[in-house]
Design a protein around this motif. Structure first.
Motif, PDB file in Angstrom:
ATOM      1  N   CYS A  38       0.858  -1.186   0.000  1.00  0.00           N
ATOM      2  CA  CYS A  38       0.000   0.000   0.000  1.00  0.00           C
ATOM      3  C   CYS A  38       0.897   1.240   0.000  1.00  0.00           C
ATOM      4  O   CYS A  38       1.694   1.444   0.906  1.00  0.00           O
ATOM      5  CB  CYS A  38      -0.918   0.026   1.218  1.00  0.00           C
ATOM      6  N   PHE A  58      -1.169   1.344  -4.962  1.00  0.00           N
ATOM      7  CA  PHE A  58      -0.469   0.112  -4.600  1.00  0.00           C
ATOM      8  C   PHE A  58       0.721  -0.077  -5.523  1.00  0.00           C
ATOM      9  O   PHE A  58       0.694   0.361  -6.673  1.00  0.00           O
ATOM     10  CB  PHE A  58      -1.423  -1.092  -4.681  1.00  0.00           C
ATOM     11  N   HIS A  67      -5.210  -6.648  -1.636  1.00  0.00           N
ATOM     12  CA  HIS A  67      -6.067  -5.696  -0.921  1.00  0.00           C
ATOM     13  C   HIS A  67      -7.535  -5.992  -1.206  1.00  0.00           C
ATOM     14  O   HIS A  67      -8.353  -6.074  -0.285  1.00  0.00           O
ATOM     15  CB  HIS A  67      -5.722  -4.264  -1.328  1.00  0.00           C
TER      16      HIS A  67
END
Length: 92
Positions: A38, A58, A67
């Motif tokens: 992230c 990302f 995610h």
């Protein structure tokens, strides 16, 4: 930005859905920031109390997909499954 970038809006139908977002968002943001890969993650209220601006970054497609998988099975994902998302994703 290289990598994967998602941007758009989270759009609630009513005050009940908005209250779910308000209640669940802090933990969702905390968990997302802790995910490997992230780069950035922001969900911010707009002038409309039923709409939030969403921006995610990302490092690569694998991190973005991880995610998405985590979110689908999370408390946030279950609580907000019916709330409209208007997202665009760049880099996939």
């Amino acid at each position: 930005m290289s990598g994967i970038h998602l941007f758009g809006t989270l759009v609630c139908r009513d005050a009940h859905e908005a209250a779910i977002v308000v209640a669940r968002l802090p933990e969702h943001v905390r968990l997302t920031h802790a995910e490997p890969g992230c780069v950035s993650f922001e969900v911010a209220p707009t002038d409309d109390p039923l709409v939030w601006s969403v921006e995610e970054g990302f490092v690569d497609a694998a991190a973005f997909r991880a995610h998405q998988q985590r979110v689908a099975g999370s408390a946030w994902g279950r609580a907000t499954v019916g709330i409209e998302r208007r997202y665009e994703v760049e880099g996939l």
